[in-house]
Scaffold this motif. Structure first.
Motif, short mmCIF file in Angstrom:
data_model
loop_
_atom_site.label_atom_id
_atom_site.label_comp_id
_atom_site.label_asym_id
_atom_site.label_seq_id
_atom_site.Cartn_x
_atom_site.Cartn_y
_atom_site.Cartn_z
N VAL A 74 0.79 -1.09 -0.05
CA VAL A 74 -0.06 0.00 -0.14
C VAL A 74 0.71 1.32 0.08
CG1 VAL A 74 -1.86 1.30 1.36
CG2 VAL A 74 -1.79 -1.19 1.13
N ALA A 75 1.92 1.25 0.87
CA ALA A 75 2.92 2.29 0.86
C ALA A 75 3.53 2.52 -0.35
CB ALA A 75 3.99 2.02 1.99
N ALA A 76 3.83 1.64 -1.07
CA ALA A 76 4.53 1.79 -2.49
C ALA A 76 3.46 2.42 -3.35
CB ALA A 76 4.95 0.33 -3.06
N ASN A 77 2.15 1.71 -3.39
CA ASN A 77 1.10 2.40 -4.13
C ASN A 77 1.16 3.87 -3.93
OD1 ASN A 77 -1.74 3.31 -4.61
ND2 ASN A 77 -1.78 1.32 -5.64
N ILE A 89 7.52 12.66 -0.66
CA ILE A 89 6.85 12.21 0.77
C ILE A 89 8.31 12.66 1.73
CG2 ILE A 89 6.41 10.72 2.31
CD1 ILE A 89 5.10 8.95 0.07
N MET A 90 8.15 14.05 2.52
CA MET A 90 9.02 14.57 3.30
C MET A 90 9.25 13.61 4.60
SD MET A 90 9.12 16.71 6.02
CE MET A 90 7.87 17.83 6.19
N MET A 91 8.16 13.10 5.10
CA MET A 91 8.35 12.33 6.24
C MET A 91 7.07 11.45 6.75
SD MET A 91 8.79 14.35 10.10
CE MET A 91 7.19 15.30 10.30
N LEU A 92 7.40 10.65 7.32
CA LEU A 92 6.59 9.63 7.81
C LEU A 92 6.07 9.74 9.40
CD1 LEU A 92 4.69 6.97 7.35
CD2 LEU A 92 6.51 5.62 8.21
N MET A 122 8.82 3.47 5.41
CA MET A 122 10.06 4.33 4.86
C MET A 122 10.37 4.21 3.62
SD MET A 122 11.53 5.95 8.50
CE MET A 122 12.45 7.27 7.72
N LYS A 123 11.12 3.02 3.48
CA LYS A 123 11.98 2.78 2.24
C LYS A 123 10.69 2.61 1.16
CE LYS A 123 15.19 0.01 4.79
NZ LYS A 123 15.81 -1.60 5.17
N ALA A 124 9.71 2.00 1.44
CA ALA A 124 8.64 1.86 0.36
C ALA A 124 8.17 3.26 -0.32
CB ALA A 124 7.38 0.88 0.94
#
Length: 348
Positions: A74-77, A89-92, A122-124
């Motif tokens: 989902v994160a990769a999407n 995406i500056m920050m999680l 974060m990697k995704a």
């Protein structure tokens, strides 16, 4: 103190927290990203709950927050959605309640496992920055000894460093041990790692040492108003004088409504009064708030900081019960008000 020119402020990069916009079911994450991008923001803070919610919509069932095998795709999407909207995406955020647990405890093991899972996310999504909020776990359940806090955050910083990631430590004004900017700065300084810095926030610091949602005045009333103003001015001068610009990773922007009638001065639903204030009573600048956010932002800029200004608002209206709006116009107003804030922070 570093002078602040209007020209220099034009180079400040602007971000928007994904959790800070939308008020109805149709305001899905893809629509929110589109509105944020159309308003001219360059990046987002990606909220972990937004990943869970969007993922649950995609797969048709609830995704547990510890099920990283489902969360990572989902994160990769979401990264692709951001790319399509010309957003990075500056920050999680918001990673919380990591520090202070007893060594060897289940809570401690769970916190470390959670950190490793978030690093995978974060990697995704392609970000190198993790926001960590100063824990609000009740004092009877954790240690708030400074050595313990520093040791735990150093361990987390070293874990992030293995992936060339950074930790942005934020004071939450209802935190058990670090409600103010000075406490988190002292902790970051003692952690003494090159990848551990600060996430500062206009609401959190002004709401910690100037405002109070439990009083009729909306101000801290343990001292006179003259003394309160003097204390705040001295604090801002100390911040601009003592915090190195390169140890500030971002400044989050929001104001606060003066709560009327004041909030009850007790914990409700697991949240202290300032926590409830933070959750529901945080408009964008110049939209009904009353905190001295210009003074705080100016103090941060006077360190020489020229990094991210990020809008993070939770606007439930003056009564904290919700507010209806159209996202596109709301996001554009947020950009206009962010620019007004920057302009008003200039000193030359």
């Amino acid at each position: 103190m570093v002078p602040i020119s209007r020209q220099s402020l034009q180079k400040i990069p602007l971000s928007y927290a994904s959790c800070s916009i939308g008020c109805k079911a149709s305001d899905t994450l893809p629509r929110r990203l589109e509105a944020i991008s159309n308003a001219g923001f360059l990046s987002i803070e990606l909220s972990f709950p937004d990943i869970i919610e969007y993922g649950s919509q995609l797969v048709g069932h609830s995704i547990p927050p510890e099920n990283f095998s489902e969360i990572i795709p989902v994160a990769a999407n979401i990264r692709k959605l951001c790319d399509a909207n010309a957003l990075t995406i500056m920050m999680l955020q918001p990673f919380a309640n990591f520090e202070g647990w007893t060594k060897g405890s289940i809570e401690r093991e769970d916190a470390i496992a959670k950190a490793k899972g978030w690093i995978s996310v974060m990697k995704a999504v392609g970000t190198d920055l993790l926001q960590v909020g100063a824990t609000d776990t009740p004092e009877e359940n954790i240690s708030i000894e400074r050595d313990t806090i520093v040791s735990d955050l150093r361990e987390l910083g070293e874990l992030l460093a293995e992936s060339d990631f950074r930790l942005a430590y934020e004071n939450w004004c209802w935190s058990t041990h670090a409600p103010g900017w000075k406490e988190v700065w002292e902790i970051v300084r003692e952690v003494n790692l090159p990848n551990v810095g600060l996430c500062l926030d206009t609401f959190q610091s002004c709401g910690s040492e100037w405002g109070d949602p439990t009083t009729t005045s909306g101000l801290i009333e343990s001292v006179s108003q003259d003394q309160l103003q003097a204390n705040f001015k001295a604090s801002m001068q100390e911040l601009s004088r003592t915090v190195p610009a390169d140890k500030i990773y971002l400044l989050q922007i929001s104001d606060a409504y003066k709560v009327s009638p004041p909030l009850e001065n007790k914990t409700l639903g697991g949240l202290r009064p300032r926590g409830r204030w933070s959750h529901d009573y945080r408009p964008m600048p110049y939209d009904g708030g009353y905190l001295p956010i210009e003074e705080f932002a100016r103090a941060v800029l006077q360190t020489g900081f020229k990094g991210w200004f990020s809008m993070e608002i939770f606007d439930g209206g003056p009564e904290g019960k919700g507010r209806k709006y159209e996202m596109d116009s709301f996001a554009k107003k947020a950009m206009e008000n962010m620019q007004k804030l920057l302009d008003n922070c200039a000193t030359e």
